[in-house]
Motif scaffolding. Structure first.
Motif, PDB file in Angstrom:
ATOM      1  N   PRO A  35       0.839  -1.202   0.000  1.00  0.00           N
ATOM      2  CA  PRO A  35       0.000   0.000   0.000  1.00  0.00           C
ATOM      3  C   PRO A  35       0.878   1.257   0.000  1.00  0.00           C
ATOM      4  CG  PRO A  35      -0.862  -1.607   1.531  1.00  0.00           C
ATOM      5  CD  PRO A  35       0.472  -2.138   1.078  1.00  0.00           C
ATOM      6  N   LYS A  56      -0.343   2.699  -5.590  1.00  0.00           N
ATOM      7  CA  LYS A  56      -1.357   1.851  -4.964  1.00  0.00           C
ATOM      8  C   LYS A  56      -1.881   2.567  -3.715  1.00  0.00           C
ATOM      9  CE  LYS A  56      -2.090  -2.798  -3.048  1.00  0.00           C
ATOM     10  NZ  LYS A  56      -1.494  -4.143  -2.893  1.00  0.00           N
ATOM     11  N   PRO A  57      -3.176   2.782  -3.607  1.00  0.00           N
ATOM     12  CA  PRO A  57      -3.710   3.499  -2.437  1.00  0.00           C
ATOM     13  C   PRO A  57      -3.345   2.819  -1.123  1.00  0.00           C
ATOM     14  CG  PRO A  57      -5.373   3.299  -4.148  1.00  0.00           C
ATOM     15  CD  PRO A  57      -4.225   2.429  -4.562  1.00  0.00           C
ATOM     16  N   LEU A  58      -3.291   3.622  -0.069  1.00  0.00           N
ATOM     17  CA  LEU A  58      -2.966   3.095   1.254  1.00  0.00           C
ATOM     18  C   LEU A  58      -4.071   2.180   1.765  1.00  0.00           C
ATOM     19  CD1 LEU A  58      -1.418   6.254   2.914  1.00  0.00           C
ATOM     20  CD2 LEU A  58      -0.231   4.146   2.284  1.00  0.00           C
ATOM     21  N   ILE A  59      -5.308   2.469   1.389  1.00  0.00           N
ATOM     22  CA  ILE A  59      -6.434   1.618   1.795  1.00  0.00           C
ATOM     23  C   ILE A  59      -7.342   1.381   0.610  1.00  0.00           C
ATOM     24  CG2 ILE A  59      -6.442   2.248   4.227  1.00  0.00           C
ATOM     25  CD1 ILE A  59      -8.643   4.265   3.624  1.00  0.00           C
TER      26      ILE A  59
END
Length: 270
Positions: free
Chosen positions: A171, A267-270
């Motif tokens: 992430p 890539k998003p953290l969540i």
């Protein structure tokens, strides 16, 4: 990076080559390297030392324009995958800056170049010979960054590749990718006339397949910007920046017509 193409538009045909075209490309690229292909020539010792000791460095994902330094976080201790990035060009530089690097490439000659540079400069790099059109042989969240120079023109379907890149990134991890924007596939050898439509797919076109083999192009595929850009978005990545680039030779390059693009996606953290 691929060689320039030229041909008359051939007839429609479905070739039974899906299981062997990557081996054709391996042999073709090895032949190009033996003839002095520029994308198979490793960086010099002096270039490596400048990156290591003087912080003077850049890498290419497309023919002429270096990746902006602002795209890179601090590389020290970061796990970086060079995806289809063999040849001893990008990875030695990133290793010199402190990254822990892995190279995945299908071409044995390109991996041999990586081995040669790592031995010369006395550093460790993990080498994996694998087909990037198949699931990548890494666990989820294995890498902080993936660098992917122009190479997805050698695989037929790229959405699965973008999904695999997203899967193996941590992430917040980055994918830096270069790719062709299709103009090179539609023009003649002199780059003066449009002679061919899209898509460029030798596995669906007998004449194009035969010409590709005769002229030693390997088996290459065009991909739309929808596949390249929306494909990354559909894989769950967020495109943060991009730039265009030109050919490093020929009429299109002289006219500064953009024929390549590079993207920075996260890539998003969540």
């Amino acid at each position: 990076m691929h060689d320039k193409l030229d041909a008359d538009s051939p007839s429609t045909y479905t070739a039974d080559m899906d299981d062997t075209y990557q081996d054709i490309n391996n042999n073709t690229i090895s032949h190009w390297i033996a003839e002095g292909w520029k994308w198979g020539i490793p960086v010099s010792h002096e270039t490596y030392l400048q990156a290591k000791d003087k912080d003077v460095w850049d890498i290419l994902l497309t023919p002429t324009k270096p990746v902006p330094r602002s795209w890179f976080p601090s590389l020290k201790g970061k796990k970086v995958l060079g995806l289809a990035s063999g040849g001893g060009q990008q990875i030695p530089i990133l290793t010199a800056r402190g990254a822990i690097c892995t190279v995945l490439d299908y071409c044995s000659s390109q991996l041999e170049a990586e081995t040669s540079v790592s031995k010369r400069e006395n550093y460790t790099v993990t080498l994996v010979q694998a087909d990037m059109s198949k699931p990548l042989p890494f666990a989820d969240g294995s890498f902080d960054m993936i660098i992917n120079p122009v190479s997805n023109c050698y695989i037929r379907e790229i959405l699965p590749l973008w999904k695999e890149c997203s899967r193996i990134l941590v992430p917040g991890g980055l994918l830096l990718a270069g790719f062709d924007t299709n103009i090179n596939y539609i023009v003649d050898e002199q780059e003066e006339r449009i002679i061919r439509g899209l898509p460029f797919d030798p596995l669906q076109d007998k004449g194009l397949y035969e010409e590709s083999m005769k002229k030693n192009w390997g088996i290459q595929f065009s991909h739309s910007l929808e596949e390249q850009l929306k494909g990354q978005l559909d894989a769950g990545l967020v495109i943060e920046d991009l730039y265009e680039d030109i050919n490093d030779e020929g009429r299109l390059g002289e006219l500064k017509i953009p024929t390549f693009m590079a993207t920075k996606a996260r890539k998003p953290l969540i």
